[in-house]
Motif scaffolding. Structure first.
Motif, mmCIF file in Angstrom:
data_model
loop_
_atom_site.group_PDB
_atom_site.id
_atom_site.type_symbol
_atom_site.label_atom_id
_atom_site.label_comp_id
_atom_site.label_asym_id
_atom_site.label_seq_id
_atom_site.Cartn_x
_atom_site.Cartn_y
_atom_site.Cartn_z
ATOM 1 N N LYS A 98 0.815 -1.219 0.000
ATOM 2 C CA LYS A 98 0.000 0.000 0.000
ATOM 3 C C LYS A 98 0.847 1.267 0.000
ATOM 4 O O LYS A 98 0.365 2.343 -0.361
ATOM 5 N N ARG A 99 2.121 1.164 0.376
ATOM 6 C CA ARG A 99 2.967 2.355 0.408
ATOM 7 C C ARG A 99 3.174 2.947 -0.979
ATOM 8 O O ARG A 99 3.522 4.122 -1.117
ATOM 9 N N LEU A 100 2.955 2.148 -2.027
ATOM 10 C CA LEU A 100 3.012 2.709 -3.377
ATOM 11 C C LEU A 100 1.943 3.794 -3.567
ATOM 12 O O LEU A 100 2.125 4.715 -4.359
ATOM 13 N N GLN A 101 0.847 3.688 -2.826
ATOM 14 C CA GLN A 101 -0.253 4.642 -2.963
ATOM 15 C C GLN A 101 -0.131 5.822 -2.003
ATOM 16 O O GLN A 101 -0.973 6.726 -2.016
ATOM 17 N N ARG A 102 0.930 5.825 -1.184
ATOM 18 C CA ARG A 102 1.062 6.929 -0.233
ATOM 19 C C ARG A 102 1.311 8.228 -0.988
ATOM 20 O O ARG A 102 2.078 8.277 -1.946
ATOM 21 N N GLY A 103 0.678 9.269 -0.546
ATOM 22 C CA GLY A 103 0.725 10.535 -1.275
ATOM 23 C C GLY A 103 -0.524 10.741 -2.107
ATOM 24 O O GLY A 103 -0.932 11.871 -2.349
ATOM 25 N N VAL A 104 -1.131 9.629 -2.526
ATOM 26 C CA VAL A 104 -2.442 9.685 -3.193
ATOM 27 C C VAL A 104 -3.531 9.434 -2.159
ATOM 28 O O VAL A 104 -4.523 10.164 -2.093
ATOM 29 N N VAL A 105 -3.335 8.409 -1.328
ATOM 30 C CA VAL A 105 -4.261 8.168 -0.220
ATOM 31 C C VAL A 105 -4.012 9.233 0.848
ATOM 32 O O VAL A 105 -2.875 9.413 1.292
ATOM 33 N N CYS A 157 8.722 4.891 -5.129
ATOM 34 C CA CYS A 157 7.611 3.983 -4.868
ATOM 35 C C CYS A 157 6.633 4.698 -3.944
ATOM 36 O O CYS A 157 6.607 4.502 -2.737
ATOM 37 N N ALA A 158 5.867 5.589 -4.526
ATOM 38 C CA ALA A 158 4.862 6.398 -3.838
ATOM 39 C C ALA A 158 4.106 7.176 -4.899
ATOM 40 O O ALA A 158 4.474 7.152 -6.074
ATOM 41 N N HIS A 159 3.037 7.854 -4.479
ATOM 42 C CA HIS A 159 2.264 8.710 -5.389
ATOM 43 C C HIS A 159 1.745 7.947 -6.614
ATOM 44 O O HIS A 159 1.544 8.528 -7.677
ATOM 45 N N ARG A 224 -6.685 14.603 -5.070
ATOM 46 C CA ARG A 224 -5.233 14.647 -4.905
ATOM 47 C C ARG A 224 -4.525 14.315 -6.229
ATOM 48 O O ARG A 224 -3.486 14.901 -6.552
ATOM 49 N N VAL A 225 -5.091 13.381 -6.994
ATOM 50 C CA VAL A 225 -4.511 13.071 -8.309
ATOM 51 C C VAL A 225 -4.580 14.295 -9.213
ATOM 52 O O VAL A 225 -3.622 14.605 -9.938
ATOM 53 N N ARG A 226 -5.702 15.000 -9.191
ATOM 54 C CA ARG A 226 -5.831 16.209 -10.020
ATOM 55 C C ARG A 226 -4.792 17.249 -9.608
ATOM 56 O O ARG A 226 -4.219 17.943 -10.470
ATOM 57 N N LYS A 227 -4.526 17.357 -8.318
ATOM 58 C CA LYS A 227 -3.505 18.297 -7.848
ATOM 59 C C LYS A 227 -2.121 17.877 -8.341
ATOM 60 O O LYS A 227 -1.318 18.724 -8.749
ATOM 61 N N ILE A 228 -1.846 16.572 -8.291
ATOM 62 C CA ILE A 228 -0.565 16.073 -8.812
ATOM 63 C C ILE A 228 -0.449 16.416 -10.290
ATOM 64 O O ILE A 228 0.585 16.908 -10.753
ATOM 65 N N ARG A 229 -1.505 16.151 -11.030
ATOM 66 C CA ARG A 229 -1.495 16.415 -12.479
ATOM 67 C C ARG A 229 -1.211 17.885 -12.770
ATOM 68 O O ARG A 229 -0.615 18.224 -13.793
ATOM 69 N N VAL A 233 2.430 18.132 -6.017
ATOM 70 C CA VAL A 233 2.622 16.777 -5.496
ATOM 71 C C VAL A 233 2.604 16.829 -3.976
ATOM 72 O O VAL A 233 3.439 17.519 -3.372
ATOM 73 N N PRO A 234 1.655 16.132 -3.322
ATOM 74 C CA PRO A 234 1.563 16.197 -1.857
ATOM 75 C C PRO A 234 2.838 15.691 -1.196
ATOM 76 O O PRO A 234 3.462 14.739 -1.660
ATOM 77 N N ARG A 235 3.212 16.329 -0.110
ATOM 78 C CA ARG A 235 4.370 15.890 0.658
ATOM 79 C C ARG A 235 3.988 14.702 1.524
ATOM 80 O O ARG A 235 2.874 14.621 2.045
ATOM 81 N N ILE A 236 4.926 13.795 1.679
ATOM 82 C CA ILE A 236 4.747 12.647 2.552
ATOM 83 C C ILE A 236 5.479 12.950 3.857
ATOM 84 O O ILE A 236 6.599 13.465 3.827
ATOM 85 N N PRO A 237 4.865 12.682 5.016
ATOM 86 C CA PRO A 237 5.523 12.973 6.287
ATOM 87 C C PRO A 237 6.937 12.396 6.344
ATOM 88 O O PRO A 237 7.152 11.231 6.018
ATOM 89 N N GLY A 238 7.882 13.231 6.717
ATOM 90 C CA GLY A 238 9.270 12.795 6.785
ATOM 91 C C GLY A 238 9.974 12.847 5.449
ATOM 92 O O GLY A 238 11.174 12.581 5.357
#
Length: 256
Positions: A98-105, A157-159, A224-229, A233-238
């Motif tokens: 599921k960490r591949l989806q982090r930043g989208v979730v 491996c994210a977003h 969030r995907v629309r924002k990435i597009r 790109v959302p920041r991931i904690p750390g």
């Protein structure tokens, strides 16, 4: 090649008028097999934007109507188009971490996501061999935004991406296999004649979690995907973005 790789199914409903009209209007049947594959692949990759539908097990015509999809739903549409064009294809099922989806979730609901998320790619029989098609998942705008956000990175491996060659991933159809989430895979279910057979015994997000996903969470993810597009790109904690071992990491560990 047997009919099982060419036939319609309830999910691969390529005989439906929206799909038949698309194929006819684009003139794809007049192309060579290589170009037919490329036309269908490019359409699913970019005309169908990256996004999250209400269910993995949607008919191809519904995915086409939505105009967006993720690995599983885009794969169903691609398979339907390929079979409509006379290209034999089959389904290969996996799970990804599921960490591949982090930043989208969204982080608020990230703990609720299953550890292992159903994933798939499409296999086509072309020029005497089976090829893997996975590079259609992220549309070009989303991929470009990730490349711009991480210009010094190759491993990500994210977003929604899982690749160890971010700046030059093998996502264009050139008669060979394509990938964009491969490094996130952590379990292989094997191949199936069609997605219907796979989803008959492999389903996810049922009950309350499924209801929350369909009614609330997926819309949040699509925002969030629309924002990435659009380059945000959302920041991931750390700041952690290489979150599961890549193929090169695993090879290095084996060498040690």
């Amino acid at each position: 090649m047997t009919d099982k790789y060419m036939s319609p199914t309830p999910l691969l409903d390529f005989e439906a008028s929206p799909i038949q009209c698309l194929v006819a209007n684009r003139g794809w049947l007049s192309l060579s097999q290589t170009d037919r594959i490329g036309a269908a692949y490019d359409f699913v990759r970019n005309d169908i934007g990256f996004g999250y539908n209400s269910n993995d097990a949607l008919p191809a015509s519904k995915v086409l109507g939505d105009g967006y999809g993720q690995c599983n739903t885009k794969g169903t549409l691609l398979m339907a188009l390929l079979r409509a064009l006379g290209v034999p294809c089959r389904f290969h099922g996996f799970t990804i971490d599921k960490r591949l989806q982090r930043g989208v979730v969204p982080e608020l609901v990230y703990p609720l996501a299953p550890r292992n998320i159903i994933h798939s790619w499409v296999e086509i029989y072309h020029e005497g061999q089976w090829l893997n098609l996975e590079g259609f998942i992220l549309d070009a705008a989303v991929l470009a935004a990730l490349q711009d956000a991480f210009p010094q990175r190759q491993s990500l491996c994210a977003h929604g991406a899982g690749t160890d060659c971010l700046q030059s991933p093998n996502v264009e159809w050139r008669g060979a296999s394509t990938y964009i989430q491969k490094t996130g895979i952590n379990h292989d279910f094997g191949t199936f004649d069609d997605p219907d057979t796979f989803y008959a015994s492999h389903r996810q997000l049922t009950g309350i979690k499924g209801l929350l996903y369909r009614l609330v969470i997926r819309h949040w993810m699509n925002l969030r995907v629309r924002k990435i597009r659009n380059g945000h790109v959302p920041r991931i904690p750390g700041g952690e973005v290489s979150l599961v071992p890549t193929q090169s990491d695993l090879k290095t560990q084996e060498a040690i």
